[in-house]
Design a protein around this motif. Structure first.
Motif, PDB file in Angstrom:
ATOM      1  N   CYS A  34      31.166 -63.434 -90.028  1.00  0.00           N
ATOM      2  CA  CYS A  34      32.372 -62.780 -90.509  1.00  0.00           C
ATOM      3  C   CYS A  34      32.060 -61.334 -90.869  1.00  0.00           C
ATOM      4  O   CYS A  34      31.093 -61.056 -91.607  1.00  0.00           O
ATOM      5  CB  CYS A  34      32.926 -63.522 -91.718  1.00  0.00           C
ATOM      6  N   ILE A  35      32.844 -60.404 -90.337  1.00  0.00           N
ATOM      7  CA  ILE A  35      32.677 -58.980 -90.597  1.00  0.00           C
ATOM      8  C   ILE A  35      33.603 -58.584 -91.738  1.00  0.00           C
ATOM      9  O   ILE A  35      34.810 -58.821 -91.676  1.00  0.00           O
ATOM     10  CB  ILE A  35      32.992 -58.144 -89.338  1.00  0.00           C
ATOM     11  N   VAL A  36      33.028 -57.993 -92.786  1.00  0.00           N
ATOM     12  CA  VAL A  36      33.816 -57.599 -93.961  1.00  0.00           C
ATOM     13  C   VAL A  36      33.484 -56.162 -94.334  1.00  0.00           C
ATOM     14  O   VAL A  36      32.491 -55.589 -93.878  1.00  0.00           O
ATOM     15  CB  VAL A  36      33.542 -58.531 -95.169  1.00  0.00           C
ATOM     16  N   GLY A  37      34.314 -55.601 -95.197  1.00  0.00           N
ATOM     17  CA  GLY A  37      34.094 -54.243 -95.678  1.00  0.00           C
ATOM     18  C   GLY A  37      35.411 -53.633 -96.107  1.00  0.00           C
ATOM     19  O   GLY A  37      36.487 -54.177 -95.821  1.00  0.00           O
ATOM     20  N   PRO A  38      35.359 -52.503 -96.792  1.00  0.00           N
ATOM     21  CA  PRO A  38      36.597 -51.854 -97.238  1.00  0.00           C
ATOM     22  C   PRO A  38      37.417 -51.336 -96.067  1.00  0.00           C
ATOM     23  O   PRO A  38      36.934 -51.270 -94.930  1.00  0.00           O
ATOM     24  CB  PRO A  38      36.089 -50.703 -98.124  1.00  0.00           C
ATOM     25  N   ASN A  39      38.669 -50.989 -96.342  1.00  0.00           N
ATOM     26  CA  ASN A  39      39.528 -50.417 -95.305  1.00  0.00           C
ATOM     27  C   ASN A  39      38.869 -49.180 -94.706  1.00  0.00           C
ATOM     28  O   ASN A  39      38.293 -48.357 -95.415  1.00  0.00           O
ATOM     29  CB  ASN A  39      40.886 -50.038 -95.885  1.00  0.00           C
TER      30      ASN A  39
END
Length: 253
Positions: A34-39
Motif C-alpha cells: 500500500c502506497i501512502v503519504g500526504p497529498n
C-alpha cells in the motif's frame, strides 16, 4: 524478495512540474503493498508510471523485463488497472462492464468465449453484483459503481493489480469485502499495489510504501518501528500507533 515489479530511478513531471524524484520500489509476488503519504506526495503518479500510463525517466521492470518492451496486449494481460476516477460507459449493463475486463484475452474475430462468461459470472456472484447484471452503470451510486469497476479489473486475471483509491465512496461492509478480496488474491499469488488514504486499512497490507514530495521515503512491514517513525514524520507528528491483536492501528493525536 521475489520481485515481480520494480521501479528504478523514476523521474517524472506533470505539466513540467516534477512529481517523482529518483523513486525506487520493489513489489514482491503474492504480496499487497500500500502506497501512502500526504497529498501531493506523488502516490498516483508512481502508480501510473508502474502501469505504463505516464511517461517517465528511469526503468519499470515487470518479470525482470523493461515494461516498454511489452506490447500493449501483453501489458494489458499482465497489469490490471483501477484508477481513482475510473470510468465506464454509463449506458452499458453491469455484465457488459465487467466483461470489458476480458478484452485483453479476446480476439476481434472470436469475441467473448465460454471461459470469459464463466469468469464474469463468478465475479458477479462473488462480489454480490448478480442482481444488478442488467442495470446500466449510470443508475448506480458512487460506491456501487466502484464495486463494478473493481470487478472489471479483477476480470483481467492479471498477475499484478494496481488500484488508486479503490474503496472511495464504498461503505464499511464492502470495504471489509474488498480487504478479504485482496487477501484472497495475494494468497493465490497475485501482486496487489494500491494507493489508500485510510492508514488503518493500509496497515493491513504486507508492505507499506511511504512517499513525500515525490520521493519514496521508506518501504517496510506494518509492524516495523521505522515505518511508524517515518509516518509520524511525514504526517507532522499527528499520529500514534497501537497494536490491536495481530494488527497495528494509527490514531490522530
Amino acid at each position: 524478495m521475489n520481485s515481480i515489479l520494480q521501479a528504478q530511478g523514476i523521474h517524472a513531471a506533470w505539466d513540467k512540474v516534477p512529481v517523482l524524484l529518483d523513486a525506487h520500489a520493489d513489489f514482491a509476488q503474492g504480496q499487497w503493498t500500500c502506497i501512502v503519504g500526504p497529498n501531493g506526495a506523488g502516490k498516483t503518479s508512481l502508480l501510473k508510471v508502474l502501469a505504463g500510463l505516464m511517461p517517465a525517466q528511469g526503468e519499470v521492470l515487470l518479470h525482470g523485463q523493461n515494461l516498454q518492451s511489452f506490447s500493449s496486449k501483453q501489458r494489458a494481460t499482465q497489469l490490471a488497472w483501477l484508477g481513482q476516477q475510473a470510468t465506464g460507459s454509463d449506458d452499458l449493463s453491469v455484465f457488459d462492464v465487467v466483461m470489458l475486463g476480458r478484452l485483453p484475452h479476446q480476439t476481434w474475430w472470436t469475441g467473448a468465449t465460454d471461459e470469459d462468461r464463466v469468469v464474469v459470472e463468478n465475479l458477479l456472484a462473488s462480489m454480490q453484483l448478480t442482481e444488478w447484471r442488467h442495470r446500466s452503470l449510470g443508475t448506480l451510486s458512487g460506491g456501487e459503481r466502484q464495486r463494478v469497476l473493481l470487478a472489471r479489473a479483477l476480470a483481467v486475471q492479471a498477475p499484478v493489480l494496481l488500484m488508486d483509491e479503490p474503496i472511495a465512496n464504498v461503505d464499511a461492509p464492502h470495504q471489509a469485502d474488498w480487504l478479504a478480496t485482496v487477501q484472497q488474491l495475494t494468497q493465490s499469488g497475485t501482486t496487489v499495489v494500491s494507493v489508500l488514504h485510510d492508514l488503518n486499512l493500509a496497515l493491513r497490507a504486507d508492505q507499506v510504501l511511504v512517499m513525500q514530495a515525490g520521493r519514496v521515503v521508506l518501504q517496510a512491514a506494518p509492524s516495523d518501528p521505522a515505518l511508524h517513525a517515518c509516518l509520524q514524520q511525514v504526517f507532522d507528528h499527528r499520529l500514534s500507533f497501537h497494536q490491536v491483536g495481530a494488527h497495528w492501528v494509527a490514531l490522530l493525536v
